[in-house]
Scaffold this active site. Structure first.
Site, mmCIF file in Angstrom:
data_model
loop_
_atom_site.group_PDB
_atom_site.id
_atom_site.type_symbol
_atom_site.label_atom_id
_atom_site.label_comp_id
_atom_site.label_asym_id
_atom_site.label_seq_id
_atom_site.Cartn_x
_atom_site.Cartn_y
_atom_site.Cartn_z
ATOM 1 N N HIS A 2 0.858 -1.195 0.000
ATOM 2 C CA HIS A 2 0.000 0.000 0.000
ATOM 3 C C HIS A 2 0.891 1.241 0.000
ATOM 4 O O HIS A 2 1.956 1.259 0.614
ATOM 5 C CB HIS A 2 -0.904 -0.014 1.235
ATOM 6 C CG HIS A 2 -1.987 1.018 1.174
ATOM 7 N ND1 HIS A 2 -1.757 2.346 1.463
ATOM 8 C CD2 HIS A 2 -3.293 0.922 0.819
ATOM 9 C CE1 HIS A 2 -2.886 3.020 1.298
ATOM 10 N NE2 HIS A 2 -3.842 2.177 0.910
ATOM 11 N N GLU A 19 -3.899 2.144 -7.509
ATOM 12 C CA GLU A 19 -4.247 3.236 -6.609
ATOM 13 C C GLU A 19 -3.336 4.445 -6.865
ATOM 14 O O GLU A 19 -2.226 4.509 -6.316
ATOM 15 C CB GLU A 19 -4.073 2.793 -5.162
ATOM 16 C CG GLU A 19 -4.953 1.626 -4.775
ATOM 17 C CD GLU A 19 -5.289 1.675 -3.287
ATOM 18 O OE1 GLU A 19 -6.477 1.699 -2.980
ATOM 19 O OE2 GLU A 19 -4.374 1.707 -2.457
HETATM 20 C C1 PEP Z 1 -6.820 3.187 0.267
HETATM 21 O O1 PEP Z 1 -6.346 3.515 1.337
HETATM 22 O O2 PEP Z 1 -6.450 2.160 -0.281
HETATM 23 C C2 PEP Z 1 -7.815 4.061 -0.336
HETATM 24 C C3 PEP Z 1 -8.167 3.831 -1.577
HETATM 25 O O3 PEP Z 1 -8.293 5.075 0.450
HETATM 26 P P1 PEP Z 1 -9.485 6.079 0.048
HETATM 27 O O4 PEP Z 1 -10.628 5.258 -0.466
HETATM 28 O O5 PEP Z 1 -9.819 6.769 1.347
HETATM 29 O O6 PEP Z 1 -8.950 6.999 -0.971
#
Ligand code: PEP
Length: 300
Positions: A98, A210
């Site tokens: 992450h 992400e």
């Molecule tokens: C995450 O922490 O993986 C994430 C996507 O957070 P958020 O949905 O708050 O952006």
């Protein structure tokens, strides 16, 4: 087009909740998602809640994930949690790499690689997070490719390298009109064959795209932009594994997903669900996301 991959929704609670709050959450959430059968639902609570949440999830179809792991099985590693321990608590998934761990805890691609292998060895499905920072936005593909190759890298492939041409079948078919790949580039040097046997078993890898600039900011990627990255990730996977496996690996989008924007992501052919932080802390909002995914899933 092959069979549609099963949609997957993962709640990343990060460092939130104590036991009473988690139980209260589950009471509301399980009630709201009782009808859900086509979408796979996974909760990733902090380590301290794995047992409590895991016990409750056993009464449902939902699955348990950890947010992190250490790569050794046991030993003098004060404060760390091993894949064996996670398995013992019933974790079927673990989030690896992450961006908060990369940024705040100095996790490199090398560490992430070890963690990913340790998870696969313990038969826990890694949810590998990749994504570019704001500064890297102009070179997103380069960043994604480096992170994926770094995570899946096998230092010394146990089996012979593929014969010439084996890694160069291209990825047409991932999407109509999809671009081909540069033939076999990097296949030998990456040598995913070392993990390939694991991936072959159950396509046991999930990738979460992400973009770092979208995490927790309230600014989500535009769905077509996320789709372009997801398609690119699938192309890289096709190079590293095979087209067949790449087609089966689920790719999630993560970054400020809410009930207001989720549908746009669900409509993208290469996005198979979401990794959700903030919105997953509210059981009503997370249940809404689950219902949206279920509505847009094909009949079982
Ligand atoms: C995450 O922490 O993986 C994430 C996507 O957070 P958020 O949905 O708050 O952006």
């Amino acid at each position: 087009m092959g069979e549609r991959r099963r949609r997957l929704l993962v709640a990343n609670w990060k460092m939130h909740f104590v036991r009473a709050q988690a139980l209260e959450y589950l009471k509301i959430f399980t009630e709201r998602v009782r009808n859900i059968t086509k979408t796979e639902l996974v909760l990733a609570p902090p380590f301290t809640l794995l047992e409590t949440v895991g016990r409750e999830l056993q009464k449902t179809q939902m699955k348990l994930a950890a947010q992190n792991l250490f790569y050794e099985r046991q030993g003098a590693f004060t404060g760390e949690i091993s894949p064996v321990m996670l398995k013992d608590l019933g974790c079927q998934y673990v989030i690896v790499g992450h961006s908060e761990r990369r940024r705040l805890f100095g996790e490199t691609d090398e560490i992430i690689n070890k963690k990913l292998r340790a998870a696969l060895d313990a038969q826990i499905t890694p949810i590998l997070c990749v994504g570019e920072t704001l500064e890297e936005r102009r070179i997103t593909k380069r960043v994604l490719e480096a992170q994926i190759r770094g995570a899946l890298h096998t230092p010394s492939p146990p089996s012979p390298l593929p014969s010439e041409g084996e890694g160069s079948r291209g990825v047409r078919g991932l999407q109509e009109g999809g671009r081909g790949v540069r033939s076999g580039e990097g296949q030998g040097e990456v040598g995913v064959r070392g993990v390939r046997h694991s991936l072959d078993l159950a396509e046991d890898l999930v990738i979460a795209y992400e973009p770092v600039w979208a995490i927790g900011t309230g600014v989500n990627a535009a769905p077509p932009e996320a789709e372009a990255s997801a398609l690119f990730i699938r192309e890289v996977l096709a190079q590293l594994c095979s087209i067949e496996i790449a087609q089966k690996i689920r790719i999630l989008y993560g970054g400020s997903v809410t009930p207001a924007n989720f549908e746009g992501f669900l409509q993208q052919p290469n996005i198979d669900g979401a990794l959700v932080g903030g919105a997953s802390l509210d059981p009503e909002a997370f249940a809404q996301l689950a219902q949206m995914a279920e509505r847009l899933s094909e009949p079982s």
